[in-house]
Design a protein around this motif. Structure first.
Motif, PDB file in Angstrom:
ATOM      1  N   ILE A  84      31.845  -1.380 -54.391  1.00 22.09           N
ATOM      2  CA  ILE A  84      31.045  -0.194 -55.048  1.00 22.09           C
ATOM      3  C   ILE A  84      29.490  -0.446 -54.742  1.00 22.09           C
ATOM      4  CG2 ILE A  84      30.567   1.294 -57.188  1.00 22.09           C
ATOM      5  CD1 ILE A  84      33.102  -0.261 -58.227  1.00 22.09           C
ATOM      6  N   LEU A  85      28.706   0.660 -54.501  1.00 23.05           N
ATOM      7  CA  LEU A  85      27.186   0.395 -54.013  1.00 23.05           C
ATOM      8  C   LEU A  85      26.470   1.284 -55.021  1.00 23.05           C
ATOM      9  CD1 LEU A  85      27.567   1.410 -50.234  1.00 23.05           C
ATOM     10  CD2 LEU A  85      27.362  -0.954 -51.201  1.00 23.05           C
ATOM     11  N   PHE A  86      26.866   2.268 -55.610  1.00 21.88           N
ATOM     12  CA  PHE A  86      25.821   2.863 -56.395  1.00 21.88           C
ATOM     13  C   PHE A  86      26.691   4.057 -57.118  1.00 21.88           C
ATOM     14  CE2 PHE A  86      22.695   6.337 -57.037  1.00 21.88           C
ATOM     15  CZ  PHE A  86      21.672   5.629 -58.035  1.00 21.88           C
ATOM     16  N   LEU A  87      26.160   4.500 -58.261  1.00 21.60           N
ATOM     17  CA  LEU A  87      26.703   5.793 -59.005  1.00 21.60           C
ATOM     18  C   LEU A  87      25.660   6.243 -59.698  1.00 21.60           C
ATOM     19  CD1 LEU A  87      26.908   5.200 -62.444  1.00 21.60           C
ATOM     20  CD2 LEU A  87      28.261   3.178 -61.745  1.00 21.60           C
ATOM     21  N   ASP A  88      25.880   7.602 -59.928  1.00 21.18           N
ATOM     22  CA  ASP A  88      24.790   8.703 -60.530  1.00 21.18           C
ATOM     23  C   ASP A  88      25.610   9.678 -61.108  1.00 21.18           C
ATOM     24  OD1 ASP A  88      22.426   9.080 -61.825  1.00 21.18           O
ATOM     25  OD2 ASP A  88      21.762  10.135 -60.225  1.00 21.18           O
ATOM     26  N   GLN A 107      19.079   9.945 -53.237  1.00 20.90           N
ATOM     27  CA  GLN A 107      18.805   8.604 -54.019  1.00 20.90           C
ATOM     28  C   GLN A 107      19.542   7.397 -53.102  1.00 20.90           C
ATOM     29  OE1 GLN A 107      20.825  10.075 -57.569  1.00 20.90           O
ATOM     30  NE2 GLN A 107      19.329   9.040 -58.545  1.00 20.90           N
ATOM     31  N   LEU A 108      20.642   7.584 -52.317  1.00 25.17           N
ATOM     32  CA  LEU A 108      20.942   6.760 -51.617  1.00 25.17           C
ATOM     33  C   LEU A 108      20.052   6.135 -50.453  1.00 25.17           C
ATOM     34  CD1 LEU A 108      24.773   7.689 -51.034  1.00 25.17           C
ATOM     35  CD2 LEU A 108      23.857   5.937 -52.789  1.00 25.17           C
ATOM     36  N   PRO A 115      23.838   5.799 -43.786  1.00 26.43           N
ATOM     37  CA  PRO A 115      25.180   5.635 -43.233  1.00 26.43           C
ATOM     38  C   PRO A 115      25.283   6.063 -41.704  1.00 26.43           C
ATOM     39  CG  PRO A 115      25.030   7.598 -44.544  1.00 26.43           C
ATOM     40  CD  PRO A 115      23.838   6.932 -44.529  1.00 26.43           C
ATOM     41  N   ARG A 116      26.197   5.414 -41.120  1.00 27.20           N
ATOM     42  CA  ARG A 116      26.608   5.982 -39.478  1.00 27.20           C
ATOM     43  C   ARG A 116      27.567   6.876 -39.484  1.00 27.20           C
ATOM     44  NH1 ARG A 116      28.633   1.061 -36.686  1.00 27.20           N
ATOM     45  NH2 ARG A 116      28.494   2.619 -34.891  1.00 27.20           N
TER      46      ARG A 116
END
Length: 326
Positions: A84-88, A107-108, A115-116
């Motif tokens: 898991i990288l991030f949540l909002d 935000q990311l 990302p690719r």
């Protein structure tokens, strides 16, 4: 040590605090331990954590309605590393809109997640946000959600046929079809002896109908995704499949919806993985969200977005990066 125990066990605060008490002979109030957790990571920026995690470049996105929020949260996960990288949270209560998704992707980008490739379900808002912020990223619709949509339409076709049998007062035939519906929806390679028996009964009772040909319809559809070696072949298989079945779908309105789905502008993003074999065709976001829900169920402090994000930071630092606290 209290914080390390809390994160390591991924269990309730009560369990972790009991373990702490046994070591220190101290009783730690829940609110105090919660303050410790928040203060331990509140000063650590997400950019620092993401840099240490080392993002693989394949991003998965999914929405989730967390228990202590009345709006959807968006989750970002690393498909290759299963993290898991991030949540909002968002402003959306029913479906993710393009503006909320765009803000999330911004935000990311702000925390160095570039990302690719992006894998997500077929929600239009998420796709719109991804293309706005990351126009150069390849986009893959999650195969599970594609097939889920197809299965829903197959089920509706079976039940519409069943309803017509009931209207014609063919109750025995209706009962047979009702009991065989899950066989018809199951992939042929997973059939057992009972499924084979039900299938023979369906073919005998409904010869020449679309119901009697449903497994063949579904198998040829699956071959578009499973047997094609590249997108060009997938388009060719799709054309052959449509030509083969189009004349048989005059009265099968739900199967025509499947054809409409696979001939829509969404189709190229369903088969991105065929030309880019390094991209998985499925997301892992739902699996990792279940991990998050285990934390959410038993821990204190998930009522606010900041609390949820700080718990995620603790989990990332302890579980992914093997760092201790307290």
């Amino acid at each position: 040590m209290a914080l390390s125990l809390l994160v390591e066990t991924n269990g309730s605060l009560t369990t972790s605090s009991r373990a702490t008490c046994s070591l220190t002979n101290l009783r730690v109030p829940r609110a105090t331990l919660h303050d410790w957790k928040q203060s331990a990571v509140a000063h650590i920026p997400y950019t620092t954590i993401i840099e240490q995690l080392g993002f693989s470049g394949i991003l998965c996105i999914d929405e989730c309605r967390v228990k202590r929020s009345d709006v959807f949260n968006l989750f970002a996960t690393d498909r290759t590393k299963s993290r898991i990288l991030f949540l909002d949270d968002t402003d959306d209560r029913h479906a993710i809109c393009g503006n909320c998704a765009t803000r999330f992707f911004q935000q990311l980008r702000g925390i160095s997640i570039i990302p690719r490739a992006i894998i997500a379900d077929m929600a239009g808002g998420i796709a719109k946000g991804a293309r706005t912020v990351f126009p150069d990223a390849l986009y893959q619709y999650d195969y599970f959600h594609v097939m889920q949509s197809i299965h829903e339409k197959l089920r509706h076709e079976i039940r519409f046929f069943w309803w017509r049998l009931k209207q014609e007062r063919r109750f025995a035939d209706a009962a047979l079809l009702w009991s065989a519906q899950w066989t018809l929806l199951r992939n042929v390679e997973r059939w057992n002896e009972q499924d084979e028996e039900q299938w023979r009964a369906v073919r005998y009772r409904f010869p020449g109908t679309i119901i009697a040909r449903l497994p063949a319809f579904k198998q040829e559809l699956r071959d578009i995704f499973d047997a094609s070696q590249n997108s060009t072949e997938a388009f060719q298989r799709r054309a052959t499949w449509i030509a083969h079945w189009q004349s048989s779908l005059t009265t099968a309105k739900h199967l025509r919806k499947i054809v409409a789905l696979l001939t829509s502008s969404l189709f190229p993003n369903m088969i991105t993985y065929l030309d880019h074999r390094w991209i998985p065709r499925t997301t892992n976001a739902e699996t990792l969200i279940r991990t998050y829900r285990k934390m959410e169920k038993t821990r204190y402090g998930f009522g606010s977005l900041i609390g949820r994000q700080n718990h995620l930071k603790l989990y990332q630092l302890k579980t992914y990066l093997a760092q201790n606290f307290g």
